[in-house]
Design a protein around this motif. Structure first.
Motif, short mmCIF file in Angstrom:
data_model
loop_
_atom_site.label_atom_id
_atom_site.label_comp_id
_atom_site.label_asym_id
_atom_site.label_seq_id
_atom_site.Cartn_x
_atom_site.Cartn_y
_atom_site.Cartn_z
N ALA A 44 18.34 77.83 38.74
CA ALA A 44 17.02 78.20 39.54
C ALA A 44 15.68 77.96 39.00
CB ALA A 44 17.46 78.98 40.66
N GLY A 45 15.62 78.21 37.55
CA GLY A 45 14.63 78.31 36.74
C GLY A 45 14.06 79.75 36.78
N PHE A 46 14.84 80.68 36.78
CA PHE A 46 14.52 82.09 36.45
C PHE A 46 15.26 82.56 35.31
CE2 PHE A 46 14.37 81.81 41.25
CZ PHE A 46 13.12 82.12 41.26
N ALA A 47 14.45 83.25 34.57
CA ALA A 47 14.86 83.81 33.21
C ALA A 47 16.42 84.62 33.58
CB ALA A 47 14.25 84.97 32.67
N PRO A 48 17.38 84.14 32.70
CA PRO A 48 18.72 84.93 32.95
C PRO A 48 18.79 86.52 32.92
CG PRO A 48 18.87 83.07 31.42
CD PRO A 48 17.46 83.45 31.60
N TYR A 49 17.76 87.13 32.10
CA TYR A 49 17.90 88.58 31.98
C TYR A 49 17.54 89.05 33.19
CZ TYR A 49 12.68 89.03 32.31
OH TYR A 49 11.30 88.96 32.53
N ARG A 50 17.13 88.40 34.14
CA ARG A 50 16.74 89.04 35.67
C ARG A 50 18.00 89.51 36.07
NH1 ARG A 50 11.58 90.79 35.85
NH2 ARG A 50 9.99 89.24 35.21
N LEU A 76 11.04 85.76 42.92
CA LEU A 76 12.44 85.89 42.62
C LEU A 76 13.08 86.67 43.82
CD1 LEU A 76 15.31 85.46 41.18
CD2 LEU A 76 14.72 87.48 39.75
N VAL A 77 12.30 87.60 44.36
CA VAL A 77 12.68 88.51 45.68
C VAL A 77 13.06 87.14 46.56
CG1 VAL A 77 12.29 90.09 47.43
CG2 VAL A 77 11.95 90.60 45.04
N GLY A 78 12.16 86.42 46.81
CA GLY A 78 12.24 85.49 47.95
C GLY A 78 13.30 84.55 47.52
#
Ligand code: SF4
Length: 370
Positions: A44-50, A76-78
């Motif tokens: 979804a385009g977010f850094a995997p470490y999140r 990311l919360v959204g």
């Protein structure tokens, strides 16, 4: 049990769920491993470490919603809010028995109910988990077995029992042991039980040692083989209740194998894993508690590496069984030990709130009974 500040044993149904109840399209976070979440976030385009941060908030910190995850950016919360829910179930009641046991009642997303029991004794916090809503096997002495069966539980519903239980503990306390001895037969829902065990064991989640996760089963030999092949060295407990084939078949009509076949399967398990098997034996007054019964059990286990957990029967209203005297229980244990079988009597916790072994009941909303 040391509750968190402000917690008392009370009905919680008016408080509602910790998190929003799950709409169909949002998935329970407890259904994902950290690696799976990292993969989905990356896609979804977010850094995997999140994923590491999210799971840290979710498990060790017990966050009940995504907005509470302080170092997670708003975008990311959204995204998390629109794709996942923190809990698909909610705790409706927690009954403290006053002897270290707390019975937890949990409402599942479809309106069914599950029960789990948290026990604090001897410096350990043990959680007894359910894996089915009810049980189809109908053991004659068991409240669950006499109450019918609704469905299997998903892995995330099993994991969420541990999340709810953990929320009742003081901050410095954590669940140290898990036993699959609540409602249901683990071998009838093994895939979910093993998937949940992976998360209970994961260092990023509950970090419960594999040997401190006990799977208790009536002992389908094929299922025992699958548990032996499982990546984690969990503990196997086999419910025997009688060494006599005929009596066991009467007490446990759903037993998948004879006592002899069951013990042989457990012995193969020991030989391939070198992990000692525990045998559970519910002691029923005048039914399976004689010296002859102990002798038959010792004969059956002769030469096997085994430990027998003798469980004095816990009374269930409406069932025709009685708890043996403590004198009788001690005598049964002594008879086994005298014949070279390691054994002890289990201390019953939670009887005051019907949370002891065999006392959990399927509670179903009106109109849902089959
Ligand atoms: S004792 Fe276990 S297997 Fe037997 S009916 Fe109860 S829950 Fe099911």
């Amino acid at each position: 049990m040391r509750p968190r500040e402000g917690f008392a044993s009370f009905w919680m149904s008016t408080m509602g769920p910790d998190c929003d109840t799950a709409p169909q399209k949002r998935r329970p976070l407890a259904a994902l491993t950290r690696e799976a979440l990292a993969g989905e976030l990356k896609g979804a385009g977010f850094a995997p470490y999140r994923a590491r941060q999210v799971m840290h908030w979710f498990y060790p910190k017990g966050a009940g919603d995504f907005a509470a995850m302080k170092n997670i950016p708003a975008g990311l919360v959204g995204y998390l809010d629109s794709h996942y829910v923190c809990r698909s179930s909610h705790m409706v009641a927690a009954h403290d028995s006053g002897d270290g046991a707390t019975k937890i009642q949990i409402a599942l997303a479809d309106g069914e109910t599950a029960e789990a029991v948290l026990m604090e004794a001897g410096g350990h916090v043990t959680l007894c988990l359910s894996c089915q809503v009810g049980c189809p096997l109908g053991c004659l002495f068991c409240a669950t077995g006499q109450g019918g069966y609704a469905r299997d539980m998903d892995a995330h519903e099993i994991v969420e029992q541990a999340l709810h239980a953990q929320s009742l503990l003081a901050r410095e306390s954590r669940v140290s042991n898990v036993v699959f001895m609540g409602m249901g037969e683990p071998c009838l829902n093994l895939e979910a039980v093993l998937a949940a065990s992976e998360i209970l064991n994961a260092p990023w989640a509950f970090h419960i040692g594999a040997r401190k996760i006990a799977i208790s089963t009536l002992g389908d030999p094929r299922c025992i083989e699958s548990i032996a092949r499982f990546r984690l060295p969990v503990t196997l407990a086999v419910s025997l209740h009688s060494a006599h084939a005929e009596l066991r078949a009467r007490l446990v009509p759903g037993a998948p194998a004879t006592p002899q076949e069951t013990v042989e399967a457990a012995w193969r398990y020991f030989k391939s894993t070198r992990r000692e098997v525990t045998y559970e034996y519910v002691l029923l007054a005048g039914v399976n508690d004689s010296t002859g019964d102990a002798e038959a059990l010792a004969r059956l286990l002769r030469g096997k590496r085994a430990f027998v957990n003798v469980i004095p029967y816990n009374q269930v209203e409406g069932l025709p069984f009685e708890r043996p005297s403590s004198h009788k229980v001690a005598g049964f244990v002594r008879s086994l030990e005298a014949r070279g079988v390691k054994a002890s009597a289990r201390r019953s916790l939670g009887r005051g709130v019907h949370a002891a072994c065999g006392q959990l009941r399927l509670a179903r909303p009106a109109g849902r009974l089959k």
